[in-house]
Design an enzyme around this catalytic site. Structure first.
Site, mmCIF file in Angstrom:
data_model
loop_
_atom_site.group_PDB
_atom_site.id
_atom_site.type_symbol
_atom_site.label_atom_id
_atom_site.label_comp_id
_atom_site.label_asym_id
_atom_site.label_seq_id
_atom_site.Cartn_x
_atom_site.Cartn_y
_atom_site.Cartn_z
ATOM 1 N N ARG A 163 -21.395 22.089 48.203
ATOM 2 C CA ARG A 163 -21.956 21.638 47.656
ATOM 3 C C ARG A 163 -21.126 22.278 45.713
ATOM 4 O O ARG A 163 -21.028 23.598 46.130
ATOM 5 C CB ARG A 163 -23.380 22.111 47.186
ATOM 6 N N GLU B 49 -22.214 15.663 39.921
ATOM 7 C CA GLU B 49 -22.130 14.355 40.625
ATOM 8 C C GLU B 49 -22.545 13.267 40.423
ATOM 9 O O GLU B 49 -24.269 13.583 40.319
ATOM 10 C CB GLU B 49 -22.387 15.276 42.277
ATOM 11 N N HIS C 44 -17.185 13.484 47.733
ATOM 12 C CA HIS C 44 -18.503 13.407 48.350
ATOM 13 C C HIS C 44 -18.427 12.481 50.611
ATOM 14 O O HIS C 44 -19.461 12.337 50.514
ATOM 15 C CB HIS C 44 -19.698 13.827 48.504
#
Length: 308
Positions: A226, A254, A273
């Site tokens: 993460r 993000e 991602h």
């Protein structure tokens, strides 16, 4: 008969218990049925917590929620606002093969200069250069669960010395797993540091300015965990002059804003991602959800429980 919401991505899903009623939702359209009747919720596979949480306030009969992600950032807090106890399960292990594959791809792309050669190709310039190698390097894997173990599987042909780190120290069939408290001394010996840990209050900014300063010159940081496990500002200070390299499938914030300096930093490779997002993921997710629904219909304990 209990109501179940499934993601719209599950287009051909068979073998489900016939004692439950099913509806599918894509996270964007109107709700497919009354949320107040839903007892088992499998939200769409999206990164936006607001989308997942949108119907929760009306799911007053909800008993279980099966997240399709391995992480469950913020979901527990959302469920605790509901009147009854809700069992939250994650998709631990299902994402590991695809994400580990991308971790290896990012390591090789960074060490072998793929990003630099791609830019040369765009400019139609032939610029031979010698980059590094993964063979017989020391790789530190931070977060030794299903994903960390899968990363080690893929490193085996390269003869790497794999150093394993988890929240607490233990023995594994492959060797010792060191406690996270030893990170400062371990990063000093690593050529590559791969982050595969969950994001928790303890791991948020685990990789901060002090820890990054202890990396050896030229080391590569790979983050497939993460984004917030890393202090982005501190990382920028280390990559801006090329002292460290980074390969990031996740960032904080993000999505990474278009004007963020990391986009143009030397030696930084960024993917949006997508670690787990391969066609092979969906059969694994469907198998997990099918097992969970069979257990739910039989009033049996669910797998992968992370919170109530």
């Amino acid at each position: 008969m209990g109501q179940v919401w499934l993601p719209a991505q599950f287009t051909s899903f068979t073998g489900l218990p016939d004692t439950l009623r099913y509806a599918r939702w894509d996270g964007r359209a109107d709700f497919p049925s009354d949320p107040g009747q839903v007892e088992f919720y499998v939200p769409p596979l999206v990164q936006d917590l607001r989308t997942i949480s949108r119907p929760l306030g009306r799911m007053t009969r909800l008993r279980a929620m099966q997240a399709l992600s391995s992480g469950h950032d913020g979901l527990g807090a959302e469920l605790r606002r509901l009147p009854g106890r809700v069992t939250l399960c994650n998709a631990r292990g299902t994402h590991a093969p695809s994400t580990a594959e991308l971790a290896l791809a990012l390591i090789l792309a960074s060490l072998r200069g793929t990003a630099e050669f791609t830019r040369c190709q765009e400019l139609r310039e032939w610029r031979p250069a010698v980059f590094s190698s993964l063979y017989e390097r020391t790789v530190l894997v931070v977060g030794y669960g299903a994903l960390g173990s899968a990363v080690e599987d893929l490193l085996a042909p390269f003869g790497c010395a794999v150093v394993r780190v988890a929240r607490t120290g233990r023995r594994s069939p492959r060797g010792p797993v060191h406690a996270v408290s030893r990170l400062p001394e371990l990063v000093a010996e690593a050529d590559v540091v791969v982050l595969t840990t969950e994001l928790t209050a303890v791991t948020r900014h685990l990789v901060d300015a002090k820890l990054l300063a202890g990396f050896r010159d030229g080391a590569l940081l790979v983050n497939v965990a993460r984004g917030a496990v890393v202090d982005t500002d501190a990382l920028w200070e280390e990559v801006r002059d090329g002292r460290l390299r980074a390969a990031l499938d996740v960032t904080d914030p993000e999505p990474l804003p278009a004007g963020h300096p990391l986009w143009g930093a030397p030696g930084v490779v960024i993917t949006p991602h997508v670690g787990a997002l391969t066609p092979s993921l969906w059969p694994r997710l469907e198998a997990l959800v099918r097992r969970q629904l069979v257990r739910f219909a039989a009033d049996e304990e669910l797998d992968n429980v992370v919170a109530y």
